[in-house]
Design a protein around this motif. Structure first.
Motif: not given
Length: 216
Positions: A61-70, A114-122
């Motif tokens: 999964w990822c968490c999204r920050s920045g521009s919603a469209a981007d 304008t995209a800051g992403i956190i990618c995390a998984g198991y």
């Protein structure tokens, strides 16, 4: 994996912004992602209950920050490539592969996103993993990470209170407290707190309404 060449110049940035508080934390049984739910257009709250936690592939999964469209466009592109990876290789991609795709897309288009992403998984081999891909397209692996406009208010608290190998309940409380404080002090964060728990047992989603976290 072949290099990804995608033209994202057509995306319009800055109109709808995920001024936000997001985080992901590893614990002894997996990883938990958390986010607030406020989306803003300038000073106007466009959506109070946005879901900023996006499933990319099974337990990635990822968490999204920045521009919603981007961020939504980048997440959709990564999801497509991970689906192709599984179809071509007969196995699920790892969290590291997903994070590397995010990094390549964000770096190659760093002047247009304008995209800051956190990618995390198991996965059962590597357990819970967390990667941050901040603006500019670098990539960093962490035991936990926080991002978004609200994160500046809780860096110190998180550093003081994080413990490796926490239980699931301890991790949920850690995230809920951190995000509640970010929401309290950051005008661009708000709404509900959403979480996704990824473990060997599967995927679990939680939601906390303001009356459940304001005193956290």
């Amino acid at each position: 994996m072949d290099s990804i060449n995608v033209d994202i110049n057509h995306l319009k940035k800055g109109e709808v912004n995920l001024g936000t508080s997001i985080m992901a934390v590893t614990f002894k049984d997996g990883v938990i992602l958390g986010a607030d739910s406020r989306t803003t257009t300038g000073s106007y709250i466009a959506n109070r209950v946005t879901d900023k936690l996006t499933q990319i592939h099974d337990k990635v999964w990822c968490c999204r920050s920045g521009s919603a469209a981007d961020t939504q466009a980048v997440a959709d592109i990564v999801k497509y490539h991970l689906d192709m990876y599984k179809a071509n290789n007969g196995r699920s991609p790892t969290t590291k592969i997903a994070a590397s795709l995010f990094q390549e897309l964000c770096y190659n288009n760093k002047d247009n996103l304008t995209a800051g992403i956190i990618c995390a998984g198991y996965d059962e081999k590597n357990g819970g993993e967390v990667y941050s891909i901040p603006l500019g397209g670098s990539i960093h692996k962490h035991e936990y990470t926080i991002a978004g406009s609200g994160s500046v208010f809780v860096y110190g608290w998180c550093k003081k209170n994080f413990k490796p190998q926490m239980t699931q309940e301890e991790t949920i409380n850690f995230i809920k407290t951190a995000l509640s404080q970010a929401i309290r002090w950051d005008g661009s964060s708000g709404g509900v707190i959403r979480m996704v728990i990824l473990t060997k047992a599967g995927i679990e989603r939680l939601i906390f309404y303001p009356n459940e976290y304001v005193d956290a």
